[in-house]
Design a protein around this motif. Structure first.
Motif, PDB file in Angstrom:
ATOM      1  N   SER A 130       0.843  -1.186   0.000  1.00  0.00           N
ATOM      2  CA  SER A 130       0.000   0.000   0.000  1.00  0.00           C
ATOM      3  C   SER A 130       0.882   1.241   0.000  1.00  0.00           C
ATOM      4  CB  SER A 130      -0.928   0.017   1.213  1.00  0.00           C
ATOM      5  OG  SER A 130      -0.197   0.087   2.417  1.00  0.00           O
ATOM      6  N   ARG A 133      -3.025   6.119  -2.011  1.00  0.00           N
ATOM      7  CA  ARG A 133      -4.329   5.482  -2.184  1.00  0.00           C
ATOM      8  C   ARG A 133      -4.270   4.345  -3.201  1.00  0.00           C
ATOM      9  NH1 ARG A 133      -8.466   8.148   0.304  1.00  0.00           N
ATOM     10  NH2 ARG A 133      -7.987  10.232   1.103  1.00  0.00           N
ATOM     11  N   GLY A 163     -10.697   3.820   1.479  1.00  0.00           N
ATOM     12  CA  GLY A 163     -10.507   4.988   0.632  1.00  0.00           C
ATOM     13  C   GLY A 163      -9.458   4.828  -0.454  1.00  0.00           C
ATOM     14  N   PHE A 164      -9.153   3.608  -0.857  1.00  0.00           N
ATOM     15  CA  PHE A 164      -8.194   3.388  -1.940  1.00  0.00           C
ATOM     16  C   PHE A 164      -8.845   3.711  -3.290  1.00  0.00           C
ATOM     17  CE2 PHE A 164      -6.255   1.108   1.469  1.00  0.00           C
ATOM     18  CZ  PHE A 164      -4.886   1.102   1.197  1.00  0.00           C
ATOM     19  N   GLU A 165      -8.010   4.074  -4.256  1.00  0.00           N
ATOM     20  CA  GLU A 165      -8.486   4.419  -5.592  1.00  0.00           C
ATOM     21  C   GLU A 165      -7.988   3.465  -6.663  1.00  0.00           C
ATOM     22  OE1 GLU A 165      -7.277   8.387  -6.429  1.00  0.00           O
ATOM     23  OE2 GLU A 165      -8.494   9.298  -4.840  1.00  0.00           O
ATOM     24  N   ALA A 196      -3.406   8.573  -7.473  1.00  0.00           N
ATOM     25  CA  ALA A 196      -3.562   7.807  -6.243  1.00  0.00           C
ATOM     26  C   ALA A 196      -2.454   8.118  -5.234  1.00  0.00           C
ATOM     27  CB  ALA A 196      -3.570   6.311  -6.556  1.00  0.00           C
ATOM     28  N   ASN A 201      -3.259   9.632   1.962  1.00  0.00           N
ATOM     29  CA  ASN A 201      -3.077   8.243   2.360  1.00  0.00           C
ATOM     30  C   ASN A 201      -4.412   7.572   2.668  1.00  0.00           C
ATOM     31  OD1 ASN A 201      -0.225   8.166   2.233  1.00  0.00           O
ATOM     32  ND2 ASN A 201      -0.111   9.239   4.190  1.00  0.00           N
ATOM     33  N   ALA A 202      -4.635   6.426   2.051  1.00  0.00           N
ATOM     34  CA  ALA A 202      -5.775   5.598   2.396  1.00  0.00           C
ATOM     35  C   ALA A 202      -5.452   4.840   3.692  1.00  0.00           C
ATOM     36  CB  ALA A 202      -6.081   4.630   1.265  1.00  0.00           C
ATOM     37  N   ASP A 203      -6.448   4.192   4.243  1.00  0.00           N
ATOM     38  CA  ASP A 203      -6.279   3.482   5.515  1.00  0.00           C
ATOM     39  C   ASP A 203      -6.635   2.012   5.343  1.00  0.00           C
ATOM     40  OD1 ASP A 203      -6.107   2.598   8.105  1.00  0.00           O
ATOM     41  OD2 ASP A 203      -7.634   3.941   8.914  1.00  0.00           O
TER      42      ASP A 203
END
Length: 226
Positions: A130, A133, A163-165, A196, A201-203
């Motif tokens: 990861s 995102r 919240g990832f893209e 992205a 940052n996504a979680d």
């Protein structure tokens, strides 16, 4: 495009993250080959998170919770499973340097595993990286039917919730195509990757990890996105 020379020097987890941000990743010729080389495919595999497909049969399996799915509880074991020979695949590109690098990424919070358990045994799973995102799927394995597929369903639910893209699969196989994976050009991929990476940052851990997430909950998250 590949470049063996550029991967001949020592690679650290931090260098590896910078490579991912540029759209390249390392591979080895085989598990016994100690050298690595950088890869930047002309065509890149991705699974659009709003176009993820789950067959009716697999949905029934996911809902049944025949597998207990956990996250980051057996990272090394998942890599070992991915590196082991499987039906139709006698060899693997995961050598010791690959294992050590991704264990290092896991230690600093940038590599994750999703595990599928049955009767206390690890019977499938996947791992990936990861960054921002984006999530870069590396490899998956199974010793029980549908175990890796169920892990993938849970991964996608977690990416959506977090919240990832972008879900990068590197390449597209018929297996991944059945889930909605498509090939896009390097130029298009680079645009999606830049967005992205720069989008904050996504979680990965937003979806709870203190207990296994049920299959029904995972499917509900995916359905809401679709």
């Amino acid at each position: 495009m590949t470049s063996r020379d550029s991967a001949s020097s020592d690679i650290t987890p931090e260098v590896l993250l910078r490579a991912y941000a540029c759209g390249i990743f390392p591979m080895a010729e085989s598990a016994d080959d100690p050298t690595l080389f950088w890869v930047e495919p002309e065509m890149r595999g991705v699974i659009p998170l709003d176009g993820f497909r789950v067959s009716s049969r697999l949905k029934r399996t996911v809902r049944s919770d025949v597998f207990t799915v956990t996250v980051n509880t057996a990272f090394k074991a998942v890599i070992a499973g991915c590196a082991a020979p499987q039906a139709g695949r006698d060899d693997t590109w995961i050598n010791k340097r690959i294992r050590d690098l991704y264990v290092g990424l896991h230690a600093i919070g940038h590599a994750h595993s999703v595990e599928a358990w049955q009767d206390g045994d690890l019977v499938g799973g996947l791992y990936g990286v990861s960054l921002g995102r984006a999530f870069f799927g590396e490899s998956m394995f199974h010793t029980a039917r549908d175990a890796s597929k169920v892990a993938l369903v849970h991964l996608v639910a977690r990416l959506i919730e977090g919240g990832f893209e972008l879900l990068d699969t590197q390449y597209v196989t018929e297996h991944l195509r059945s889930f909605g994976a498509v090939e896009i050009s390097r130029r298009r991929y680079t645009a999606l990757l830049d967005k992205a990476i720069k989008g904050g940052n996504a979680d990965f851990l937003k979806l709870r990890v203190d207990r296994p997430v049920s299959g029904a909950e995972a499917l509900e998250i995916i359905a809401a996105r679709s």
